[in-house]
Design a protein around this motif. Structure first.
Motif, PDB file in Angstrom:
ATOM      1  N   ALA A 126       0.831  -1.207   0.000  1.00  0.00           N
ATOM      2  CA  ALA A 126       0.000   0.000   0.000  1.00  0.00           C
ATOM      3  C   ALA A 126       0.864   1.255   0.000  1.00  0.00           C
ATOM      4  CB  ALA A 126      -0.929  -0.007   1.198  1.00  0.00           C
ATOM      5  N   TYR A 127       1.936   1.241   0.785  1.00  0.00           N
ATOM      6  CA  TYR A 127       2.850   2.383   0.847  1.00  0.00           C
ATOM      7  C   TYR A 127       3.441   2.671  -0.537  1.00  0.00           C
ATOM      8  CZ  TYR A 127       7.076   5.057   1.899  1.00  0.00           C
ATOM      9  OH  TYR A 127       8.069   6.011   1.911  1.00  0.00           O
ATOM     10  N   LEU A 128       3.836   1.618  -1.229  1.00  0.00           N
ATOM     11  CA  LEU A 128       4.468   1.786  -2.536  1.00  0.00           C
ATOM     12  C   LEU A 128       3.484   2.273  -3.596  1.00  0.00           C
ATOM     13  CD1 LEU A 128       6.718  -1.416  -2.554  1.00  0.00           C
ATOM     14  CD2 LEU A 128       7.436   0.949  -2.157  1.00  0.00           C
ATOM     15  N   GLN A 129       2.198   2.031  -3.389  1.00  0.00           N
ATOM     16  CA  GLN A 129       1.183   2.419  -4.376  1.00  0.00           C
ATOM     17  C   GLN A 129       0.500   3.745  -4.050  1.00  0.00           C
ATOM     18  OE1 GLN A 129      -1.173  -1.319  -4.315  1.00  0.00           O
ATOM     19  NE2 GLN A 129      -0.737  -1.450  -6.493  1.00  0.00           N
ATOM     20  N   THR A 130       0.878   4.387  -2.958  1.00  0.00           N
ATOM     21  CA  THR A 130       0.257   5.656  -2.582  1.00  0.00           C
ATOM     22  C   THR A 130       0.898   6.794  -3.367  1.00  0.00           C
ATOM     23  OG1 THR A 130      -0.337   4.890  -0.376  1.00  0.00           O
ATOM     24  CG2 THR A 130      -0.140   7.263  -0.682  1.00  0.00           C
ATOM     25  N   SER A 131       0.069   7.589  -4.036  1.00  0.00           N
ATOM     26  CA  SER A 131       0.571   8.649  -4.907  1.00  0.00           C
ATOM     27  C   SER A 131       0.969   9.889  -4.111  1.00  0.00           C
ATOM     28  CB  SER A 131      -0.492   9.034  -5.941  1.00  0.00           C
ATOM     29  OG  SER A 131      -1.590   9.689  -5.304  1.00  0.00           O
ATOM     30  N   ALA A 132       1.842  10.682  -4.715  1.00  0.00           N
ATOM     31  CA  ALA A 132       2.246  11.944  -4.092  1.00  0.00           C
ATOM     32  C   ALA A 132       1.055  12.885  -3.967  1.00  0.00           C
ATOM     33  CB  ALA A 132       3.354  12.592  -4.919  1.00  0.00           C
ATOM     34  N   ALA A 133       0.133  12.833  -4.932  1.00  0.00           N
ATOM     35  CA  ALA A 133      -1.045  13.708  -4.888  1.00  0.00           C
ATOM     36  C   ALA A 133      -1.926  13.368  -3.688  1.00  0.00           C
ATOM     37  CB  ALA A 133      -1.839  13.574  -6.189  1.00  0.00           C
ATOM     38  N   ALA A 134      -2.063  12.075  -3.374  1.00  0.00           N
ATOM     39  CA  ALA A 134      -2.857  11.656  -2.219  1.00  0.00           C
ATOM     40  C   ALA A 134      -2.222  12.158  -0.924  1.00  0.00           C
ATOM     41  CB  ALA A 134      -3.003  10.141  -2.196  1.00  0.00           C
TER      42      ALA A 134
END
Length: 275
Positions: free
Chosen positions: A178-186
């Motif tokens: 989940a950490y690796l898939q979290t976007s900078a925009a989020a």
């Protein structure tokens, strides 16, 4: 415009909408959904900018609410119970304020309407040990040597108090992906809201559905005191605080947490009824 969220759906019966935290994804809620889906229909979306719900461009926290309302419409869900963890709990309360006629109840996990933390400053050693512990744990989940050598020196020590194999299994299978898939925009959307001083305490009196508020006594990210404050402002709430646990307490003591949720549901059958 609403984003078309990727969603994990399990089971049959009254719908329970599960909302993950930051960083997170619908799969992060498996500790809840795998259990609850034996009796109910669980719906766990990846929020905009998380997991497989990819989104290009910046957005605000309000966009998550637009997306979730559109998701309920798309799935033709008129009423649902909402379970939210951390950021997901904040969104759960916001949904109850926005759609009071559709939300039958709230299960609020490690969250607060006026979130406050007491996390110590993060050092480069913290980041180093966390990176090593996380990588090794992904390769060999719950390896005791890694837990003792790196895990207890890493930032995991602020997320959990009980360094058990079960907790590290969830970190490997749910937290790291989940950490690796979290976007900078989020990340920007969340921290912008927090910098502006997010506080909905005064509006909680508008929520009259039953609420279960659960907290970890040693939570450094959203303190148990701020969770208690939220419970005290809700009209119809039950609050429970678990000793020797932190922000990821559902992964530390899953059976206790699930048992308490089951007991609360049994006491409040109206939250799982469409009538």
């Amino acid at each position: 415009m609403a984003a078309n969220l990727h969603v994990h759906i399990q089971g049959q019966g009254f719908p329970i909408l599960g909302l993950h935290g930051h960083p997170g994804s619908g799969q992060s809620l498996s500790v809840f959904t795998n259990h609850l889906s034996k009796r109910y229909k669980t719906i766990a979306p990846d929020l905009r900018g998380y997991g497989k719900s990819r989104f290009h461009g910046n957005f605000t926290m309000q966009a998550h609410l637009t997306d979730l309302e559109a998701l309920l419409d798309r799935l033709q869900i008129e009423k649902c119970l909402v379970l939210g963890w951390s950021l997901g709990g904040i969104l759960a309360m916001e949904l109850a304020l926005r759609l009071p006629q559709r939300i039958t109840g709230l299960i609020l996990v490690a969250t607060a309407a006026r979130p406050r933390g007491n996390h110590p400053p993060i050092t480069w050693q913290d980041n180093f040990y966390t990176g090593v512990a996380g990588l090794v744990n992904c390769i060999r989940p719950s390896w005791r040597w890694n837990i003792e050598t790196f895990g207890k020196r890493s930032l995991f020590r602020y997320l959990i108090q009980q360094h058990t194999p079960t907790a590290y299994k969830y970190i490997a299978t749910a937290a790291v992906p989940a950490y690796l898939q979290t976007s900078a925009a989020a990340t920007r959307a969340l921290y912008t809201a927090l910098r502006l001083g997010y506080n909905r305490l005064s509006d909680l009196e508008q929520i009259d559905c039953p609420s279960l508020v659960l907290a970890g006594a040693q939570d450094r990210h959203i303190t148990s005191e701020s969770s208690l404050e939220t419970a005290q402002h809700l009209q119809n709430s039950q609050w429970q605080c678990y000793p020797n646990t932190a922000h990821l307490f559902p992964w530390e003591i899953p059976q206790q947490v699930l048992s308490d949720i089951d007991c609360w549901l049994a006491k409040h059958p109206q939250v799982i009824s469409s009538q």
